[in-house]
Design an enzyme around this catalytic site. Structure first.
Site, PDB file in Angstrom:
ATOM      1  CG  HIS A 124      -1.978  -1.119   1.115  1.00 42.13           C
ATOM      2  ND1 HIS A 124      -2.787  -1.483   2.151  1.00 42.13           N
ATOM      3  CD2 HIS A 124      -2.306  -1.952   0.095  1.00 42.13           C
ATOM      4  CE1 HIS A 124      -3.560  -2.499   1.795  1.00 42.13           C
ATOM      5  NE2 HIS A 124      -3.280  -2.799   0.554  1.00 42.13           N
ATOM      6  CB  ILE A 241       3.087  -9.728  16.127  1.00 40.54           C
ATOM      7  CG1 ILE A 241       1.649  -9.997  15.733  1.00 40.54           C
ATOM      8  CG2 ILE A 241       4.031 -10.431  15.162  1.00 40.54           C
ATOM      9  CD1 ILE A 241       1.341  -9.559  14.364  1.00 40.54           C
TER      10      ILE A 241
END
Ligand code: ZN
Length: 252
Positions: A124, A241
């Site tokens: 993106h 994460i």
């Protein structure tokens, strides 16, 4: 499997693999203080502006209401003080170790680059690249942050546009083919911080699973379960994460 067994399993997969590809989304940057735009507190549930983000972050809106676009963009999309977290750092280390070959990200925050990753595919685009539409001069994110309203080129006065993929815009063809090529070559695909809900993420992932051999491994790490968890070798539903990857790294 209990959570720690899953972490050990993740480490085992990493140890056995030679061509790891990481595919990540917004959840990778939440530990850096950047909100997941689709979470309850994210901009998609923000009622401060009359128009939804899909409108305000569209190409049409950029050209027709440039000042308002930048007002929204600067207040909701830019996090000048955000620093890479353990997830970005461990991924950069795995690349230095020769294990990881590419990071494919849907994020535009540029944190993988700051953490030291080299082969990054930013599907993106990046908020840290901004281009003068007239003379093509490139500006970093600070130029946008420091301009009072709409940023104009300091050379030619042209309008400066973020190199991020806006609504109504196509993803960069080269990024798409590079991403697919790495996913096809990978012997391990780590999916992290994405619910795979935003098209075309799930589509890319599907390349890995076509004709997947048992020795190819794919874990998914996401705070909530996704509709696709069953196709992964393990699913680790934990919030951070960075924490998951750090714990796994200790077993390597
Ligand atoms: Zn210019």
């Amino acid at each position: 499997m209990n959570p720690e067994e899953k972490i050990k399993k993740l480490a085992e997969y990493i140890n056995q693999s030679k061509y790891i590809v990481f595919f990540g989304g917004a959840g990778v940057s939440t530990e850096s203080g950047i909100p997941d735009f689709r979470s309850d507190s994210g901009i998609y549930n923000d009622k401060e502006y009359d128009d939804p983000p899909e409108v305000m972050l569209s190409r049409t809106y950029f050209f027709n209401h440039t000042d308002k676009f930048y007002e929204f963009y600067k207040s909701k999309m830019l996090y000048a003080d955000a620093k890479p977290n353990a997830a970005h750092e461990i991924l950069a280390k795995l690349e230095q170790d020769g294990k990881l070959k590419a990071v494919i990200t849907q994020n535009v925050d540029g944190l993988h680059e700051i953490a030291g990753s080299k082969n990054i595919i930013e599907l993106h685009g990046s908020a840290n690249r901004n281009i003068c539409l007239n003379c093509k001069k490139i500006f970093d994110v600070n130029y946008i942050i420091n301009s009072e309203s709409t940023p104009l080129c300091d050379d030619c006065g042209g309008l400066v546009k973020p190199d991020v993929v806006l609504y109504e815009e196509q993803l960069n063809e080269q990024s798409i083919s590079a991403a697919v090529e790495h996913i096809l070559r990978a012997d391990m695909l780590i999916v992290g911080g994405t619910s795979l809900a935003v098209y075309p993420a799930a589509h890319y992932i599907s390349y890995f699973f076509r004709g997947k051999k048992p020795d190819k491994k794919s874990p998914i790490i996401n705070k909530s379960e996704t509709p696709y968890d069953d196709i992964f070798d393990i699913s680790i539903n934990e919030d951070g994460i960075g924490s998951v990857l750090s714990r796994a790294y200790r077993y390597l």
